[in-house]
Design an enzyme around this catalytic site. Structure first.
Site, PDB file in Angstrom:
ATOM      1  N   TYR A 152       0.847  -1.203   0.000  1.00  0.00           N
ATOM      2  CA  TYR A 152       0.000   0.000   0.000  1.00  0.00           C
ATOM      3  C   TYR A 152       0.885   1.257   0.000  1.00  0.00           C
ATOM      4  CZ  TYR A 152      -3.126   3.764   1.256  1.00  0.00           C
ATOM      5  OH  TYR A 152      -3.787   4.967   1.235  1.00  0.00           O
ATOM      6  N   ARG A 199       0.959   8.561  12.452  1.00  0.00           N
ATOM      7  CA  ARG A 199       0.407   9.786  13.022  1.00  0.00           C
ATOM      8  C   ARG A 199      -1.112   9.875  12.882  1.00  0.00           C
ATOM      9  NH1 ARG A 199       0.976  15.211   9.867  1.00  0.00           N
ATOM     10  NH2 ARG A 199      -0.799  14.142   8.942  1.00  0.00           N
ATOM     11  N   ARG A 209     -11.065   3.516   8.687  1.00  0.00           N
ATOM     12  CA  ARG A 209      -9.962   3.033   7.863  1.00  0.00           C
ATOM     13  C   ARG A 209      -8.859   2.551   8.800  1.00  0.00           C
ATOM     14  NH1 ARG A 209      -8.334   7.808   3.907  1.00  0.00           N
ATOM     15  NH2 ARG A 209      -8.106   6.240   2.283  1.00  0.00           N
ATOM     16  N   PHE A 269      13.779  20.441  -1.730  1.00  0.00           N
ATOM     17  CA  PHE A 269      12.469  19.854  -1.993  1.00  0.00           C
ATOM     18  C   PHE A 269      12.360  18.433  -1.431  1.00  0.00           C
ATOM     19  CE2 PHE A 269      10.094  17.094  -4.969  1.00  0.00           C
ATOM     20  CZ  PHE A 269       8.823  17.613  -4.800  1.00  0.00           C
TER      21      PHE A 269
HETATM   22  C1  PS7 Z   1       4.291  15.015  -6.574  1.00  0.00           C
HETATM   23  C2  PS7 Z   1       5.499  16.439  -4.849  1.00  0.00           C
HETATM   24  C3  PS7 Z   1      11.159  12.949  -2.877  1.00  0.00           C
HETATM   25  C4  PS7 Z   1      12.044  10.779  -3.901  1.00  0.00           C
HETATM   26  C5  PS7 Z   1      -0.633  14.184  -3.065  1.00  0.00           C
HETATM   27  C6  PS7 Z   1       6.608  13.236  -1.782  1.00  0.00           C
HETATM   28  C7  PS7 Z   1      -1.607   9.913  -0.049  1.00  0.00           C
HETATM   29  C8  PS7 Z   1       2.873  11.101   2.515  1.00  0.00           C
HETATM   30  O1  PS7 Z   1      -2.329   8.912   3.455  1.00  0.00           O
HETATM   31  O2  PS7 Z   1      -3.130  13.275   2.195  1.00  0.00           O
HETATM   32  O3  PS7 Z   1      -4.104  10.354   2.455  1.00  0.00           O
HETATM   33  O4  PS7 Z   1      -3.353  10.747   4.819  1.00  0.00           O
HETATM   34  O5  PS7 Z   1      -1.535  13.443   4.165  1.00  0.00           O
HETATM   35  C9  PS7 Z   1       3.750  14.922  -4.134  1.00  0.00           C
HETATM   36  C10 PS7 Z   1      10.045  10.747  -2.498  1.00  0.00           C
HETATM   37  C11 PS7 Z   1       0.443  11.978  -3.155  1.00  0.00           C
HETATM   38  C12 PS7 Z   1       5.500  11.123  -1.105  1.00  0.00           C
HETATM   39  C13 PS7 Z   1       0.779  10.320  -0.499  1.00  0.00           C
HETATM   40  C14 PS7 Z   1       2.599  14.016  -4.287  1.00  0.00           C
HETATM   41  C15 PS7 Z   1       8.979  11.300  -1.700  1.00  0.00           C
HETATM   42  C16 PS7 Z   1      -0.857  11.296  -3.157  1.00  0.00           C
HETATM   43  C17 PS7 Z   1       4.357  11.805  -0.451  1.00  0.00           C
HETATM   44  C18 PS7 Z   1       1.934  13.901  -2.947  1.00  0.00           C
HETATM   45  C19 PS7 Z   1       7.642  10.941  -2.284  1.00  0.00           C
HETATM   46  C20 PS7 Z   1      -0.734   9.989  -2.473  1.00  0.00           C
HETATM   47  C21 PS7 Z   1       0.744  13.023   2.019  1.00  0.00           C
HETATM   48  C22 PS7 Z   1       3.447  10.774   0.151  1.00  0.00           C
HETATM   49  O6  PS7 Z   1      -0.655  13.142   1.738  1.00  0.00           O
HETATM   50  O7  PS7 Z   1      -1.797  11.283   2.967  1.00  0.00           O
HETATM   51  C23 PS7 Z   1       4.478  15.420  -5.153  1.00  0.00           C
HETATM   52  C24 PS7 Z   1      11.034  11.471  -3.062  1.00  0.00           C
HETATM   53  C25 PS7 Z   1       0.556  13.296  -3.066  1.00  0.00           C
HETATM   54  C26 PS7 Z   1       6.537  11.755  -1.690  1.00  0.00           C
HETATM   55  C27 PS7 Z   1      -0.457  10.090  -0.973  1.00  0.00           C
HETATM   56  C28 PS7 Z   1       1.078  10.960   0.784  1.00  0.00           C
HETATM   57  C29 PS7 Z   1       1.432  12.284   0.911  1.00  0.00           C
HETATM   58  C30 PS7 Z   1       2.385  11.272   1.107  1.00  0.00           C
HETATM   59  P1  PS7 Z   1      -2.966  10.282   3.438  1.00  0.00           P
HETATM   60  P2  PS7 Z   1      -1.842  12.858   2.812  1.00  0.00           P
HETATM   61 MN    MN Z   2      -5.147   8.853   1.034  1.00  0.00          MN
HETATM   62 MN    MN Z   3      -3.455  13.079   5.896  1.00  0.00          MN
END
Ligand code: PS7
Ligand code: MN
Ligand code: MN
Ligand code: MN
Ligand code: MN
Ligand code: MN
Length: 352
Positions: A152, A199, A209, A269
């Site tokens: 997941y 968290r 969930r 970043f």
């Molecule tokens: C494309 C910058 C930097 C190599 C929106 C950044 C959910 C933790 O689980 O809503 O719904 O509570 O709080 C970001 C790796 C992803 C992972 C991911 C896209 C790092 C949608 C972020 C961010 C890779 C899917 C928090 C993963 O959201 O989560 C860009 C390198 C998005 C990164 C999800 C989660 C982000 C997350 P939840 P949140």
């Molecule tokens: Mn989600």
């Molecule tokens: Mn969240």
């Protein structure tokens, strides 16, 4: 120092940045300071995945509506003018989907090589999220084994790491050798997502969930909801400790990954979310509040971490070491994982 160029921006691109500021707490400023070559592609990548995640997180959408939307979200990217018309609860993030046509318009203008990467990740993430949708207790899509849990986390974050790494290398901003070490970008995503899951325990539970794998929580309690009962506090804390230990194992690979980033804007970043994550792990560790509500590092701490990590690998390593030491200090000798946690923290502290 935003590297955006507002005079040259179309109205739809301005709208995209409006939704970026609206939906992202931590990512919006670091994205807007990215090297101009990747600023717009990464901002759109974020908005596309944020849109997808808003559908995933909407627990009022019936599964019959949600599942096909997740699976077909990649084709929505090619549907000029598509907007979301259903109803959902999350006001702020819902706005993005209601005005998603601006994202589609701007995505069409992105360099084909970047577009292909973003679309590929969207296809894989949407299908992965669909596989895990409706993961309530006693459900076939439940997260049972640690393997299920990590799959997941791969779908929702490891894939983001893969996509971003491909964008950095394609844009000439990261060492192409990173492409030969896919486990490093996977760890970057796993570390962030696992921290988010630990968290958000209470918030996710209230939404029916569960992302903690049964393989871990069942060692501490018989039924998942017992984690929230005050008389089980020490067992619940031991469960969280085991989850933190599992997440901490990614720390060294995250530091290795960051060593491969040369461009300063890309370094900031990728590093800022990682230092926020280790600070969050320290905050949730041995903290009874996580069973009551969502805990967050303070604005002051976040601000200081942002400045401190925007330097170089040395300062990021120092931050990791500092938090590892704090976790080790809070480690409880009666915890079944006491020794392993102590070893995991020691490894981070020894890491150059
Ligand atoms: C494309 C910058 C930097 C190599 C929106 C950044 C959910 C933790 O689980 O809503 O719904 O509570 O709080 C970001 C790796 C992803 C992972 C991911 C896209 C790092 C949608 C972020 C961010 C890779 C899917 C928090 C993963 O959201 O989560 C860009 C390198 C998005 C990164 C999800 C989660 C982000 C997350 P939840 P949140
Ligand atoms: Mn989600
Ligand atoms: Mn969240
Ligand atoms: Mn979410
Ligand atoms: Mn509106
Ligand atoms: Mn979450």
């Amino acid at each position: 120092v935003h590297t955006r160029n507002p005079e040259k921006e179309s109205q739809t691109l301005k709208d995209c940045f409006h939704y970026l500021n609206l939906t992202s707490r931590s990512f919006s400023s670091v994205i807007q300071e990215l090297n101009p070559e990747l600023l717009v592609p990464v901002a759109l990548f974020y908005l596309i995945l944020r849109g997808l995640d808003t559908i995933e997180d909407d627990m009022t959408l019936p599964l019959e509506t949600k599942e096909p939307l997740l699976r077909e979200f990649d084709s929505i990217l090619d549907q000029d003018g598509w907007t979301f018309t259903g109803n959902g609860p999350n006001e702020k993030d819902r706005e993005l989907l209601v005005h998603f046509d601006c994202v589609i318009t701007e995505f069409a203008l992105v360099k084909p090589a970047y577009k292909a990467i973003i679309k590929d990740i969207t296809t894989k993430m949407g299908n992965g999220m669909a596989d895990y949708a409706n993961n309530a207790e006693h459900n076939k899509n439940g997260v049972n084994t640690i393997k299920d849990y990590e799959l997941y986390c791969h779908y929702v974050a490891g894939l983001v790491g893969d996509g971003l790494t491909r964008l950095f290398v394609e844009g000439g901003l990261a060492n192409p050798a990173l492409m030969k070490r896919p486990e490093l970008s996977e760890s970057m995503g796993q570390f962030l997502q696992k921290t988010n899951i630990i968290r958000d325990l209470r918030e996710d539970f209230d939404d029916k969930r569960r992302f903690y794998p049964k393989e871990i929580w069942s060692k501490h309690v018989t039924n998942f909801d017992e984690l929230f009962e005050p008389q089980n506090l020490s067992k619940a804390l031991a469960c969280t400790s085991e989850m933190v230990l599992n997440a901490l194992r990614h720390a060294d690979e995250c530091l290795f990954y960051m060593a491969g980033i040369k461009d300063q804007s890309v370094f900031n970043f990728v590093a800022i979310p990682q230092v926020m994550a280790i600070a969050t792990l320290e905050l949730v560790f041995q903290n009874p509040t996580v069973f009551k509500r969502n805990v967050k590092i303070t604005k002051g701490d976040a601000c200081q971490l942002m400045m401190e990590s925007s330097q170089n690998l040395r300062s990021v390593c120092d931050i990791f070491k500092r938090y590892a030491r704090r976790i080790a200090k809070k480690n409880n000798p009666t915890d079944p994982n006491f020794l392993q946690i102590s070893i995991a923290c020691g490894k981070i502290e020894q890491f150059i």
